[in-house]
Design an enzyme around this catalytic site. Structure first.
Site, short mmCIF file in Angstrom:
data_model
loop_
_atom_site.label_atom_id
_atom_site.label_comp_id
_atom_site.label_asym_id
_atom_site.label_seq_id
_atom_site.Cartn_x
_atom_site.Cartn_y
_atom_site.Cartn_z
CB SER A 12 -0.89 0.02 1.24
OG SER A 12 -1.38 1.34 1.43
N GLY A 146 -8.66 3.99 7.46
CA GLY A 146 -8.36 5.40 7.64
C GLY A 146 -6.87 5.68 7.81
CG PHE A 147 -5.38 6.75 10.38
CD1 PHE A 147 -4.87 7.99 10.02
CD2 PHE A 147 -6.66 6.69 10.92
CE1 PHE A 147 -5.62 9.15 10.21
CE2 PHE A 147 -7.41 7.84 11.12
CZ PHE A 147 -6.90 9.08 10.76
N GLY A 148 -2.68 3.87 8.14
CA GLY A 148 -1.76 2.75 8.11
C GLY A 148 -1.20 2.51 9.51
N GLY A 149 -0.51 1.40 9.66
CA GLY A 149 0.23 1.14 10.89
C GLY A 149 -0.61 0.78 12.10
CG ASP A 176 -6.30 -2.82 3.23
OD1 ASP A 176 -5.19 -2.58 3.74
OD2 ASP A 176 -6.92 -2.00 2.51
N GLY A 177 -4.79 -4.44 6.26
CA GLY A 177 -4.60 -3.86 7.59
C GLY A 177 -3.80 -4.75 8.52
N GLY A 178 -2.65 -4.25 8.93
CA GLY A 178 -1.86 -4.97 9.93
C GLY A 178 -1.26 -6.28 9.45
N GLY A 198 1.26 -2.19 4.09
CA GLY A 198 1.86 -0.87 3.98
C GLY A 198 3.13 -0.79 4.78
CB SER A 199 3.76 -0.07 8.37
OG SER A 199 2.48 -0.53 8.66
C1 DX5 Z 1 -6.20 1.33 5.83
C2 DX5 Z 1 -5.72 1.11 4.40
C3 DX5 Z 1 -4.65 0.08 4.32
C4 DX5 Z 1 -3.41 0.47 5.03
C5 DX5 Z 1 -2.64 -0.76 5.38
O1 DX5 Z 1 -7.21 2.26 5.84
O2 DX5 Z 1 -6.79 0.70 3.59
O3 DX5 Z 1 -4.36 -0.26 2.98
O4 DX5 Z 1 -2.62 1.32 4.31
O5 DX5 Z 1 -1.54 -0.32 6.13
P1 DX5 Z 1 -0.76 -1.24 7.15
O6 DX5 Z 1 -0.23 -2.41 6.36
O7 DX5 Z 1 0.31 -0.35 7.64
O8 DX5 Z 1 -1.74 -1.67 8.20
ZN ZN Z 2 -6.45 -0.31 1.53
#
Ligand code: DX5
Ligand code: ZN
Length: 229
Positions: A12, A146-149, A176-178, A198-199
């Site tokens: 991401s 809403g947010f990564g990490g 998607d997420g974590g 993402g992270s």
């Molecule tokens: C969250 C996003 C994800 C996010 C994943 O709202 O849809 O795609 O970027 O980030 P990580 O892998 O850091 O949880």
């Molecule tokens: Zn996403």
């Protein structure tokens, strides 16, 4: 886009350098990314704002493979054509984003893209039971969007239920997420094949030093495939 259920890692770009999206996409692809996941947020459906179709169009030429666009916006329908014009291969809308998800998915396919539907952690698998022939991908959120990490929320029962509902249909399950090397095996075992991260992909690296991206991608893939390195 051909269909298969092999593990696909989708970095991401929410965790990339926002001043350098083109180079970041090329770098993670060169380091083994399968898809590029693009998180569009509107400050209304989710409490954060990222970017829209113009940014997607700008990064498209820097992506060789699949551009996987995750819309965290409401409404969706007025923007579908703009994301098709921007070159999205997969366009995913949230089932919670409006009362007419069926119409939205028809419109996404009608605009020539693969149609995805995303479910927030609080939304049950049954919310998409009548959409199985309308979708190419189901995105199970394992964080509140809403947010990564953020910390991974275990959605194993939902993933298992969706995998059963999908049956033999060519429908991807995306998480998607974590997602990281610890959580990837949990979701892969339950039936997921597209892992957004993402992270866990971008940490430790940069465009000028992309080797960590490759190490991170390989670690997640190996964990998901059950081969710890
Ligand atoms: C969250 C996003 C994800 C996010 C994943 O709202 O849809 O795609 O970027 O980030 P990580 O892998 O850091 O949880
Ligand atoms: Zn996403």
């Amino acid at each position: 886009m051909t269909f298969d259920r092999s593990i696909k890692i989708a970095p991401s770009i929410l965790a990339a350098d926002f001043a350098n999206f083109g180079a970041e996409c090329a770098a993670v692809e060169a380091q083994g990314a399968d898809w590029i996941h693009v998180d569009v947020m509107d400050g209304h459906f989710v409490p954060n704002i990222t970017f829209g179709p113009a940014t997607c169009a700008a990064i498209r030429p820097h992506i060789k493979g699949v551009m996987d666009v995750h819309l965290m916006i409401a409404p969706v329908d007025p923007y579908i054509q703009a994301f098709a014009d921007a070159g999205a291969d997969v366009l995913t809308a949230h089932v919670e984003a409006g009362p007419h998800i069926h119409r939205t998915l028809q419109a996404i396919r009608g605009a020539g893209m693969k149609a995805g539907v995303a479910l927030n952690p609080g939304t049950p698998a049954t919310a998409v039971a009548d959409l199985m022939d309308m979708v190419d991908l189901i995105c199970v959120m394992t964080v509140n969007p809403g947010f990564g990490g953020q910390k991974f929320i275990d959605m194993t029962a939902k993933i298992t239920a969706l995998r059963e509902m999908i049956g033999d249909r060519p429908v991807h399950i995306e998480i998607d997420g974590g997602v990281d090397p610890v959580t990837a095996p949990i979701v892969a075992r339950a039936g997921a094949d597209v892992l957004v991260a993402g992270s866990a992909v971008f940490r430790g690296g940069s465009v000028s030093d992309p080797t960590p991206y490759g190490q991170n991608i390989r670690a997640i893939r190996a964990a998901a495939e059950g081969v710890w390195t």
